[in-house]
Motif scaffolding. Structure first.
Motif, PDB file in Angstrom:
ATOM      1  N   ARG A   1       0.828  -1.217   0.000  1.00 26.06           N
ATOM      2  CA  ARG A   1       0.000   0.000   0.000  1.00 26.06           C
ATOM      3  C   ARG A   1       0.855   1.258   0.000  1.00 26.06           C
ATOM      4  O   ARG A   1       0.552   2.234  -0.721  1.00 26.06           O
ATOM      5  CB  ARG A   1      -0.925  -0.010   1.217  1.00 26.06           C
ATOM      6  CG  ARG A   1      -2.080  -0.995   1.099  1.00 26.06           C
ATOM      7  CD  ARG A   1      -2.937  -0.981   2.351  1.00 26.06           C
ATOM      8  NE  ARG A   1      -4.051  -1.905   2.235  1.00 26.06           N
ATOM      9  CZ  ARG A   1      -4.925  -2.140   3.221  1.00 26.06           C
ATOM     10  NH1 ARG A   1      -4.783  -1.516   4.397  1.00 26.06           N
ATOM     11  NH2 ARG A   1      -5.916  -2.989   3.037  1.00 26.06           N
ATOM     12  N   SER A   2       1.926   1.261   0.785  1.00 25.32           N
ATOM     13  CA  SER A   2       2.801   2.437   0.798  1.00 25.32           C
ATOM     14  C   SER A   2       3.499   2.632  -0.546  1.00 25.32           C
ATOM     15  O   SER A   2       3.666   3.764  -1.024  1.00 25.32           O
ATOM     16  CB  SER A   2       3.844   2.298   1.919  1.00 25.32           C
ATOM     17  OG  SER A   2       4.669   1.169   1.684  1.00 25.32           O
ATOM     18  N   PHE A   3       3.870   1.524  -1.201  1.00 26.06           N
ATOM     19  CA  PHE A   3       4.499   1.627  -2.514  1.00 26.06           C
ATOM     20  C   PHE A   3       3.516   2.154  -3.552  1.00 26.06           C
ATOM     21  O   PHE A   3       3.889   2.915  -4.454  1.00 26.06           O
ATOM     22  CB  PHE A   3       5.048   0.259  -2.922  1.00 26.06           C
ATOM     23  CG  PHE A   3       5.954   0.300  -4.122  1.00 26.06           C
ATOM     24  CD1 PHE A   3       7.279   0.681  -3.991  1.00 26.06           C
ATOM     25  CD2 PHE A   3       5.480  -0.022  -5.385  1.00 26.06           C
ATOM     26  CE1 PHE A   3       8.123   0.728  -5.084  1.00 26.06           C
ATOM     27  CE2 PHE A   3       6.315   0.024  -6.486  1.00 26.06           C
ATOM     28  CZ  PHE A   3       7.630   0.397  -6.333  1.00 26.06           C
ATOM     29  N   ARG A   4       2.269   1.763  -3.452  1.00 23.45           N
ATOM     30  CA  ARG A   4       1.250   2.283  -4.373  1.00 23.45           C
ATOM     31  C   ARG A   4       1.073   3.790  -4.204  1.00 23.45           C
ATOM     32  O   ARG A   4       0.891   4.523  -5.189  1.00 23.45           O
ATOM     33  CB  ARG A   4      -0.083   1.573  -4.125  1.00 23.45           C
ATOM     34  CG  ARG A   4      -0.140   0.149  -4.659  1.00 23.45           C
ATOM     35  CD  ARG A   4      -1.414  -0.521  -4.232  1.00 23.45           C
ATOM     36  NE  ARG A   4      -1.470  -1.911  -4.669  1.00 23.45           N
ATOM     37  CZ  ARG A   4      -2.415  -2.770  -4.272  1.00 23.45           C
ATOM     38  NH1 ARG A   4      -3.357  -2.378  -3.417  1.00 23.45           N
ATOM     39  NH2 ARG A   4      -2.397  -4.016  -4.718  1.00 23.45           N
ATOM     40  N   GLN A   5       1.105   4.257  -2.967  1.00 27.54           N
ATOM     41  CA  GLN A   5       0.991   5.694  -2.731  1.00 27.54           C
ATOM     42  C   GLN A   5       2.178   6.446  -3.326  1.00 27.54           C
ATOM     43  O   GLN A   5       2.012   7.537  -3.894  1.00 27.54           O
ATOM     44  CB  GLN A   5       0.890   5.963  -1.229  1.00 27.54           C
ATOM     45  CG  GLN A   5      -0.415   5.482  -0.611  1.00 27.54           C
ATOM     46  CD  GLN A   5      -0.463   5.691   0.884  1.00 27.54           C
ATOM     47  OE1 GLN A   5       0.510   6.169   1.481  1.00 27.54           O
ATOM     48  NE2 GLN A   5      -1.571   5.326   1.507  1.00 27.54           N
ATOM     49  N   LEU A   6       3.381   5.858  -3.211  1.00 24.38           N
ATOM     50  CA  LEU A   6       4.556   6.491  -3.807  1.00 24.38           C
ATOM     51  C   LEU A   6       4.438   6.564  -5.331  1.00 24.38           C
ATOM     52  O   LEU A   6       4.785   7.583  -5.941  1.00 24.38           O
ATOM     53  CB  LEU A   6       5.821   5.719  -3.429  1.00 24.38           C
ATOM     54  CG  LEU A   6       6.331   5.901  -1.990  1.00 24.38           C
ATOM     55  CD1 LEU A   6       7.485   4.949  -1.729  1.00 24.38           C
ATOM     56  CD2 LEU A   6       6.767   7.331  -1.757  1.00 24.38           C
ATOM     57  N   LYS A   7       3.948   5.488  -5.946  1.00 23.99           N
ATOM     58  CA  LYS A   7       3.762   5.502  -7.390  1.00 23.99           C
ATOM     59  C   LYS A   7       2.735   6.551  -7.807  1.00 23.99           C
ATOM     60  O   LYS A   7       2.899   7.233  -8.826  1.00 23.99           O
ATOM     61  CB  LYS A   7       3.319   4.113  -7.863  1.00 23.99           C
ATOM     62  CG  LYS A   7       4.423   3.088  -7.839  1.00 23.99           C
ATOM     63  CD  LYS A   7       3.898   1.684  -8.084  1.00 23.99           C
ATOM     64  CE  LYS A   7       3.437   1.522  -9.517  1.00 23.99           C
ATOM     65  NZ  LYS A   7       3.019   0.122  -9.800  1.00 23.99           N
ATOM     66  N   LEU A   8       1.690   6.683  -7.007  1.00 29.85           N
ATOM     67  CA  LEU A   8       0.679   7.695  -7.324  1.00 29.85           C
ATOM     68  C   LEU A   8       1.259   9.103  -7.229  1.00 29.85           C
ATOM     69  O   LEU A   8       0.986   9.973  -8.068  1.00 29.85           O
ATOM     70  CB  LEU A   8      -0.512   7.539  -6.369  1.00 29.85           C
ATOM     71  CG  LEU A   8      -1.707   8.450  -6.577  1.00 29.85           C
ATOM     72  CD1 LEU A   8      -2.344   8.188  -7.946  1.00 29.85           C
ATOM     73  CD2 LEU A   8      -2.749   8.245  -5.487  1.00 29.85           C
ATOM     74  N   ARG A   9       2.104   9.331  -6.202  1.00 33.37           N
ATOM     75  CA  ARG A   9       2.744  10.645  -6.058  1.00 33.37           C
ATOM     76  C   ARG A   9       3.694  10.930  -7.216  1.00 33.37           C
ATOM     77  O   ARG A   9       3.782  12.056  -7.717  1.00 33.37           O
ATOM     78  CB  ARG A   9       3.499  10.710  -4.741  1.00 33.37           C
ATOM     79  CG  ARG A   9       2.588  10.853  -3.522  1.00 33.37           C
ATOM     80  CD  ARG A   9       3.360  10.643  -2.239  1.00 33.37           C
ATOM     81  NE  ARG A   9       4.511  11.540  -2.134  1.00 33.37           N
ATOM     82  CZ  ARG A   9       5.437  11.469  -1.197  1.00 33.37           C
ATOM     83  NH1 ARG A   9       5.361  10.493  -0.295  1.00 33.37           N
ATOM     84  NH2 ARG A   9       6.422  12.329  -1.153  1.00 33.37           N
ATOM     85  N   SER A  10       4.417   9.880  -7.676  1.00 34.95           N
ATOM     86  CA  SER A  10       5.349  10.078  -8.782  1.00 34.95           C
ATOM     87  C   SER A  10       4.617  10.435 -10.068  1.00 34.95           C
ATOM     88  O   SER A  10       5.053  11.300 -10.832  1.00 34.95           O
ATOM     89  CB  SER A  10       6.186   8.812  -8.982  1.00 34.95           C
ATOM     90  OG  SER A  10       5.367   7.748  -9.410  1.00 34.95           O
ATOM     91  N   THR A  11       3.487   9.766 -10.309  1.00 35.46           N
ATOM     92  CA  THR A  11       2.703  10.093 -11.510  1.00 35.46           C
ATOM     93  C   THR A  11       2.130  11.507 -11.431  1.00 35.46           C
ATOM     94  O   THR A  11       2.071  12.232 -12.430  1.00 35.46           O
ATOM     95  CB  THR A  11       1.566   9.082 -11.681  1.00 35.46           C
ATOM     96  OG1 THR A  11       0.802   9.002 -10.466  1.00 35.46           O
ATOM     97  CG2 THR A  11       2.109   7.701 -12.025  1.00 35.46           C
TER      98      THR A  11
END
Length: 319
Positions: A103-113
């Protein structure tokens, strides 16, 4: 009629009284037993109550051959035993460590996009002004974790087998997914699932103690540590999640443990295909086969096809 006549026992009343008076003190009294009394007891006249038949009470029929645990196991879907321990009105849903990392990695990917979208809008508004270019670089290098995510996204394009690997076939795979390998894996899993359901219907306690297969990364890793796994099946389309304790790290750990213990592992079915083979609704990423008794021929054919798929993968990645 008795053989002895009663005439000899008739005596005079006076003589009887004299004899009784004489033997009163001298002769001891003869004690008669209950057997003697019952023998000379007068026969009682029978009545109508002697011929009355009283009906017996009906007893419950108990079949001792059936055991209570078998009855519960057969009706296990309808039988819900009372749960031990405290019960909460609003129960807490436990989230595993691996799920929290994902879940934390998904949030990071969302922030990067989101940051990339911001950079694109800045480029469009600035046009050909060279003064705004350093600002773009500063936006991209604000967070070091986001930089790691972007680097991992570019590694797949720079890998030698970038044409072979994709989102549906990740770079951690060691073999190709051929049609015959998929069919054999589906047949093996469906047979083992059928055997396990039959064991649960016969005796649930024994079936829980000796399962045929387990599902999930945590269950597979715990069975690998005690040398119980005969075959490990991993999905080739697992979500990309790097970092310590992430999905990529757990898959590499499973592969290293299998190599140390010489346990075969294969990447044959997608997550949805694994769920379809085991008749599950949720997607499945990992299945560990613990006992393949009853499907030995399928298991041997699968290992033979797995070796051919690995040779084919090496030929494709070598060029």
């Amino acid at each position: 009629m008795s053989r002895s006549s009663g005439k000899l026992n008739i005596i005079d009343q006076n003589t009887y009284q004299d004899l009784k008076h004489e033997h009163k003190d001298s002769a001891p009294r003869i004690l008669r037993s209950s057997k003697y009394k019952n023998k000379h007891k007068k026969e009682q006249q029978c009545s109508l109550f002697d011929f009355l038949i009283v009906p017996r009470k009906k007893q419950k029929h108990i079949n001792r051959k059936k055991r209570p645990n078998l009855i519960i196991a057969r009706n296990s879907l309808a039988f819900h035993p009372k749960r031990k321990g405290k019960t909460r009105l609003n129960p807490k849903h436990r989230v595993t460590r691996l799920k929290r990392i994902i879940r934390s990695f998904r949030q990071l990917k969302l922030r990067s996009t989101q940051d990339e979208n911001v950079v694109e809008t800045v480029e469009q508004t600035c046009g050909s002004h060279s003064e705004q270019l350093p600002a773009k670089m500063e936006i991209r290098s604000t967070d070091p974790e986001l930089d790691c995510v972007r680097q991992e996204q570019t590694i797949n394009h720079l890998s030698p087998a970038h044409q072979l690997h994709s989102r549906r076939f990740r770079s951690y795979c060691d073999n190709c997914t051929t049609k015959s390998l998929k069919e054999l894996t589906t047949q093996l899993l469906s047979d083992l699932e059928r055997f396990q359901k039959r064991a649960y219907s016969n005796n649930e306690i024994k079936a829980r103690a000796h399962p045929r297969l387990v599902v999930g990364f945590r269950e597979a890793l715990s069975r690998l540590r005690i040398n119980k796994v005969k075959l490990l099946i991993l999905a080739p389309d697992c979500e990309a999640c790097s970092g310590e304790g992430g999905l990529d790290d757990t898959i590499e750990e499973l592969k290293s443990v299998c190599q140390q213990q010489e346990v075969p592992y294969c990447f044959s079915l997608m997550r949805r295909e694994l769920a379809y083979a085991l008749r599950k609704r949720a997607q499945i990423s990992c299945v560990a086969v613990l006992d393949f008794d009853g499907a030995n021929e399928t298991y041997k054919q699968l290992l033979h096809e797995l070796n051919e798929a690995r040779v084919l993968y090496k030929e494709l990645t070598a060029s």
